[in-house]
Design a protein around this motif. Structure first.
Motif, PDB file in Angstrom:
ATOM      1  N   LYS A 144       3.947  -1.513  -5.250  1.00  0.00           N
ATOM      2  CA  LYS A 144       2.994  -0.552  -5.804  1.00  0.00           C
ATOM      3  C   LYS A 144       2.953  -0.627  -7.328  1.00  0.00           C
ATOM      4  O   LYS A 144       1.895  -0.497  -7.940  1.00  0.00           O
TER       5      LYS A 144
ATOM      6  N   TYR B 107      -3.880   3.835   0.781  1.00  0.00           N
ATOM      7  CA  TYR B 107      -3.440   3.122   1.977  1.00  0.00           C
ATOM      8  C   TYR B 107      -2.592   1.906   1.613  1.00  0.00           C
ATOM      9  O   TYR B 107      -2.660   1.386   0.509  1.00  0.00           O
ATOM     10  N   GLU B 108      -1.800   1.457   2.591  1.00  0.00           N
ATOM     11  CA  GLU B 108      -0.917   0.327   2.387  1.00  0.00           C
ATOM     12  C   GLU B 108      -1.723  -0.958   2.208  1.00  0.00           C
ATOM     13  O   GLU B 108      -2.787  -1.129   2.800  1.00  0.00           O
TER      14      GLU B 108
ATOM     15  N   SER C 246      -1.050  -3.945   3.289  1.00  0.00           N
ATOM     16  CA  SER C 246      -1.150  -4.738   4.523  1.00  0.00           C
ATOM     17  C   SER C 246      -2.314  -4.263   5.392  1.00  0.00           C
ATOM     18  O   SER C 246      -2.992  -5.064   6.042  1.00  0.00           O
TER      19      SER C 246
END
Length: 260
Positions: free
Chosen positions: A19, A83-84, A86
């Motif tokens: 992040k 959101y992630e 991936s």
């Protein structure tokens, strides 16, 4: 921890969480950070590539496309949306892989020799169609390519699983003529089925005509006689022949409506 890339060496990237790197990359556009993010997430491209392996395209090619999708995802990812990565990258990479399959791929795995022969057959059809002024037979294609009929039939059968081509696709020719559109050749063999179907349709209607109507039909449309000639043979006026002909056409239209 400092978040200015000017003061961060590449060997220090390992100390940052994903992040933090994404935030820093968004702020600076640093190519070194981008490279680090790519390396950290190559596993996603690898996993997705394996899901599409053994489907007619070399794994290495799929993997390269997946890596390209990964790079697109990294460039577009916005960490502020919550959101992630991936979850964002997966559909982006899959989309690139599927697009590549649509453009290049066979829908099931076919041996390379069959793929190559199929391409040669397509070009041979065009060349022989020009040369022979007809759709070439399997034997003629085989002779042209120095192959056997069995090999040609095998390749033609396998080509049915190939991704559909645009009717605007063109084939190269050996002569000086312009390339030919695929759409100009498609459906050549089907004309024989249409001919049989049309013949059955005509026969069924002709059976319903009386003898004089059958003669007018045969003389006008098969023997190309004029109405005057037919009138003289039947001993009637030209007007009568014209009326009979119109009645025949009306019966044909009536029968045609039944199958439309």
């Amino acid at each position: 921890m400092a978040m200015q890339s000017d003061f961060i060496r590449k060997d220090q990237f390992k100390n940052f969480e994903n992040k933090e790197l994404f935030k820093l990359y968004k702020e600076t556009g640093d190519k070194n950070i981008r490279e680090e993010l790519i390396n950290r997430h190559l596993y996603i491209a690898e996993i997705l590539s394996k899901k599409y392996a053994n489907k007619g395209i070399d794994y290495d090619d799929i993997y390269q496309v997946a890596c390209l999708g990964l790079i697109y995802a990294i460039d577009r990812y916005d960490i502020k949306k919550g959101y992630e990565f991936s979850s964002f990258a997966t559909p982006t990479i899959i989309g690139e892989i599927k697009k590549y399959f649509r453009d290049k791929g066979w829908t099931v795995r076919v041996p390379r020799r069959i793929q190559e022969l199929s391409k040669k057959i397509n070009n041979a059809k065009v060349t022989l169609s020009q040369k022979l002024q007809k759709v070439p037979t399997v034997q003629e294609i085989a002779d042209y390519l120095n192959s056997t009929e069995e090999e040609v039939l095998e390749a033609m059968e396998a080509s049915k699983v190939y991704t559909p081509q645009s009717l605007d696709s063109t084939f190269e020719t050996d002569g000086d003529d312009k390339d030919i559109n695929f759409g100009d050749l498609i459906g050549e063999d089907d004309k024989y089925f249409d001919k049989i179907e049309n013949s059955d349709f005509l026969a069924s209607i002709i059976e319903k005509l009386d003898e004089r109507e059958k003669k007018v039909l045969k003389d006008r449309y098969f023997k190309r006689k004029t109405q005057v000639d037919i009138a003289e043979e039947l001993g009637v006026s030209q007007m009568t022949v014209s009326r009979i002909e119109k009645n025949i056409i009306k019966k044909f239209r009536k029968e045609l409506k039944k199958i439309m």
